[in-house]
Every structure is written in C-alpha cells, then in structure tokens.
Scaffold this motif. Structure first.
Motif, PDB file in Angstrom:
ATOM      1  N   GLN A 162       0.816  -1.214   0.000  1.00 63.75           N
ATOM      2  CA  GLN A 162       0.000   0.000   0.000  1.00 63.75           C
ATOM      3  C   GLN A 162       0.849   1.264   0.000  1.00 63.75           C
ATOM      4  O   GLN A 162       0.428   2.301  -0.527  1.00 63.75           O
ATOM      5  CB  GLN A 162      -0.911   0.013   1.230  1.00 63.75           C
ATOM      6  N   PHE A 163       2.039   1.173   0.587  1.00 66.64           N
ATOM      7  CA  PHE A 163       2.964   2.309   0.651  1.00 66.64           C
ATOM      8  C   PHE A 163       4.305   1.867   0.076  1.00 66.64           C
ATOM      9  O   PHE A 163       5.247   1.553   0.816  1.00 66.64           O
ATOM     10  CB  PHE A 163       3.126   2.788   2.093  1.00 66.64           C
ATOM     11  N   PRO A 164       4.436   1.824  -1.249  1.00 67.77           N
ATOM     12  CA  PRO A 164       5.655   1.288  -1.875  1.00 67.77           C
ATOM     13  C   PRO A 164       6.908   2.078  -1.502  1.00 67.77           C
ATOM     14  O   PRO A 164       6.898   3.307  -1.445  1.00 67.77           O
ATOM     15  CB  PRO A 164       5.365   1.436  -3.377  1.00 67.77           C
ATOM     16  N   VAL A 165       7.974   1.326  -1.219  1.00 66.84           N
ATOM     17  CA  VAL A 165       9.272   1.943  -0.934  1.00 66.84           C
ATOM     18  C   VAL A 165       9.978   2.108  -2.278  1.00 66.84           C
ATOM     19  O   VAL A 165      10.754   1.255  -2.705  1.00 66.84           O
ATOM     20  CB  VAL A 165      10.086   1.077   0.050  1.00 66.84           C
ATOM     21  N   ARG A 166       9.700   3.247  -2.917  1.00 65.45           N
ATOM     22  CA  ARG A 166      10.105   3.428  -4.317  1.00 65.45           C
ATOM     23  C   ARG A 166      10.506   4.877  -4.549  1.00 65.45           C
ATOM     24  O   ARG A 166       9.836   5.808  -4.075  1.00 65.45           O
ATOM     25  CB  ARG A 166       8.938   3.056  -5.234  1.00 65.45           C
TER      26      ARG A 166
ATOM     27  N   THR B 246       7.486   5.031  12.209  1.00 69.08           N
ATOM     28  CA  THR B 246       6.882   5.616  11.012  1.00 69.08           C
ATOM     29  C   THR B 246       7.252   4.789   9.788  1.00 69.08           C
ATOM     30  O   THR B 246       8.382   4.326   9.661  1.00 69.08           O
ATOM     31  CB  THR B 246       7.365   7.068  10.820  1.00 69.08           C
ATOM     32  N   PHE B 247       6.299   4.641   8.887  1.00 71.27           N
ATOM     33  CA  PHE B 247       6.496   3.831   7.693  1.00 71.27           C
ATOM     34  C   PHE B 247       6.486   4.691   6.428  1.00 71.27           C
ATOM     35  O   PHE B 247       5.711   5.627   6.296  1.00 71.27           O
ATOM     36  CB  PHE B 247       5.427   2.742   7.611  1.00 71.27           C
ATOM     37  N   ARG B 248       7.371   4.315   5.513  1.00 65.09           N
ATOM     38  CA  ARG B 248       7.522   4.916   4.193  1.00 65.09           C
ATOM     39  C   ARG B 248       7.587   6.452   4.208  1.00 65.09           C
ATOM     40  O   ARG B 248       6.789   7.135   3.574  1.00 65.09           O
ATOM     41  CB  ARG B 248       6.417   4.414   3.271  1.00 65.09           C
TER      42      ARG B 248
END
Length: 340
Positions: A220-224, A267-269
């Motif tokens: 859902q929250f791509p690390v890109r 915290t994410f992304r």
C-alpha cells in the motif's frame, strides 16, 4: 622448561570437590587427566554431567520442532511455552523454518521476521544492502531490491545481528503489532535482549488495518523512488518502550536530526526532499524532510552520497553540514523486527 608436577593430595579437599570447582574443569582436560592420572572420580562424574547437560539442552531445543504453529504467539497460546529462544514455525504452505521467539516482553509471543543490518556505511547501495539496493544508486531501478514487498528470504536467525535477515514469517504471519530491538552488531542470540540499546513495541493493533504484516503494508505504501513527496509518508504509530525512552531515542541521532522529528513513534515509508523513499523511521516520527539521516531501508535511488540500508547515517564524515550523523551506537546496531 621445568617439569610440572601435580600433588593430587590437594584434590581431595572439600574445596576442590565442590560443584563450582568440578564444573570449572574443561571436559577435554578432565578426560585426558583421567587417562593419565588417578584423578578422583568426582571430577570425572562432574565432567560427564556437564557434557550430559549440554546434550539435554540440544535435545530440548530440537524437541521444539514438535510444535506445529505459524507464529510464536500460537506456540505461547497452545503450549504455554515461556522461554525465549529459537523455535520452529510452519508456513501456510508447509515450509518449516527457524526463528527467534520473544516469549516475555509485554506478555510474549513475538516472532522475529527480519533484521536490517548495515554492513558498511562506506558502501552506497552495494553488495549487502538488501533492504535498499545492491544494484547501485540507479533512478532506473526505483524499487531497488524490493525486499520490503516481495517474498524473497535471506540470512539465518543466529546471524541476524551480523547480516540482513528475512524469513517466511515476514509475509506469511497475520499479526496485529510490531516490536523493534536495536541490538549491537555481532551479538549472539542469547544476549540480544540484554544487549539492546532500545526495545519498544506497538499495542494498537494497527497492522490489521494494513493487511496484517509489513509485506502487505508496503504494497500500500511502496518503498520506491519518486513515488511521492515529503507529505506522502505512511502511518506513524505510537510505541511503548520496553528498554529506553523518548529522551534516549532522541540522543541516539544527530543534533540537527533531533530538531525535525518527534521520538516515541515508528513511522512507515517516509519520503525526503529528493523524493527518495525509506521504509521505517525506527523510534521517531518525522516533522521535516531530511529523513535519510534517521530512517532505514529504501528504494533504489537517493542523493549520490545517500544510498544504503542506513542511507545517510554518516553524513558528517563527508565534511558537509555537520550535526546530521546518527550515533555510533545506532549506526553499528542491527534493527530486529518482530510480529505479534
């Protein structure tokens, strides 16, 4: 060299025959002495007992394979197993693997699913940077290795503080919360708990909102690279400290970094000024956009001097603006990720 002579009379004293003295003699030495001397039987028996105890421990660890469970929480609930250590788990498809179970923190049942270990801050997205990119700093590879949202696995549980680690539980277990331990590099598994500079967990069941694990959350929250802007970060979740506190977390990062985050969260992304995505801000919630100095993991492209599993934890070393580098304690610790 003089001749070494032993007065065996002295070994018949109560002090020598005490359990502490007996256990202090290595098995190999006691075996040799027994063959060449009239060593009292108490020493031989003590040595055999010590060896037997080791085999009993190995048997005990091996017996853990009898548990059929997908997580440490299931082992705790079904078998009331309360001892921290390495256990066997089974995936939905029947794959058996080993991992570490924390059976005591906040009620226990925490399953180790991954560790993020920086093998060299001097490398920039080079071999070993599995949680960012091992393919170099390349805008044409925006996802890097993509291990935050794929089913690739690597490493062994006993080496989780010496190298990156990811087991099938990362994508197979359906969990509610996470726990993170910051453990100095190369510490053996039996000392992880006491050696950790920080240990904390969430208790809000937040993972249920994002598919039950980090594999689904990062879908859902791509690390890109270039996936969004600084305001496009993922969820920030309050944490409960098991070792350490907000203040100790704050001072593990650089002076400038402290001015743009709030401790007491995971915290994410996050995304920085250069639109580079990181995976996790461990222990903090960004208020600014220089998250490369205090967040870990990432996609495939950063500022040329900021790429790796700990992207820019050593910024001051480059002779630019000072006050952004993380502490040595933080830079030289692996981040262990648990589910429950």
């Amino acid at each position: 060299m003089g001749v070494f002579q032993v007065d065996w009379q002295g070994f018949n004293t109560p002090a020598f025959n005490s359990p502490s003295m007996v256990s202090a003699i290595p098995a190999s030495a006691a075996g040799y002495l027994n063959e060449t001397t009239d060593l009292p039987e108490v020493i031989v028996e003590g040595t055999e007992k010590l060896t037997r105890t080791n085999f009993e421990w190995l048997r005990k660890v091996s017996d853990r394979s009898k548990y059929i469970a997908r997580s440490c929480k299931e082992i705790l609930d079904k078998h009331d197993e309360r001892e921290d250590g390495i256990y066997y788990l089974t995936t939905t498809n029947g794959m058996i693997y080993q991992t570490f179970c924390d059976m005591n923190t906040a009620g226990g049942g925490w399953t180790l699913v991954a560790s993020v270990h920086e093998n060299s801050v001097y490398g920039r997205c080079t071999v070993g940077d599995r949680w960012s990119s091992q393919q170099g700093n390349n805008p044409n590879q925006p996802d890097g290795d993509g291990n935050w949202s794929n089913r690739n696995t690597f490493g062994v549980v006993e080496g989780a503080t010496s190298d990156d680690y990811k087991n099938p539980g990362y994508y197979d277990i359906f969990a509610a919360d996470v726990s993170l331990w910051h453990v100095p590099n190369n510490f053996p598994v039996e000392h992880w708990n006491l050696a950790a500079i920080l240990r904390y967990h969430t208790d809000s069941n937040f993972l249920r909102l994002y598919g039950g694990n980090l594999f689904n959350l990062f879908k859902q929250f791509p690390v890109r690279y270039n996936v969004g802007t600084c305001s496009s970060r993922g969820p920030a979740v309050p944490i409960v400290y098991d070792h350490g506190d907000r203040e100790s977390t704050r001072y593990l990062y650089g002076m400038e970094s402290r001015m743009e985050f709030d401790p007491g969260f995971i915290t994410f992304r996050p995304i920085n000024n250069e639109q580079s995505a990181m995976a996790i801000c461990s222990g903090v919630k960004p208020r600014g956009c220089n998250s490369e100095h205090y967040c870990i993991g990432g996609g495939g492209y950063f500022h040329p001097d900021q790429c790796g599993d700990f992207p820019s934890f050593d910024w001051d070393r480059l002779g630019r603006e000072q006050g952004w580098s993380a502490s040595k304690e933080m830079t030289e610790s692996a981040v262990l990720l648990f589910y429950r």
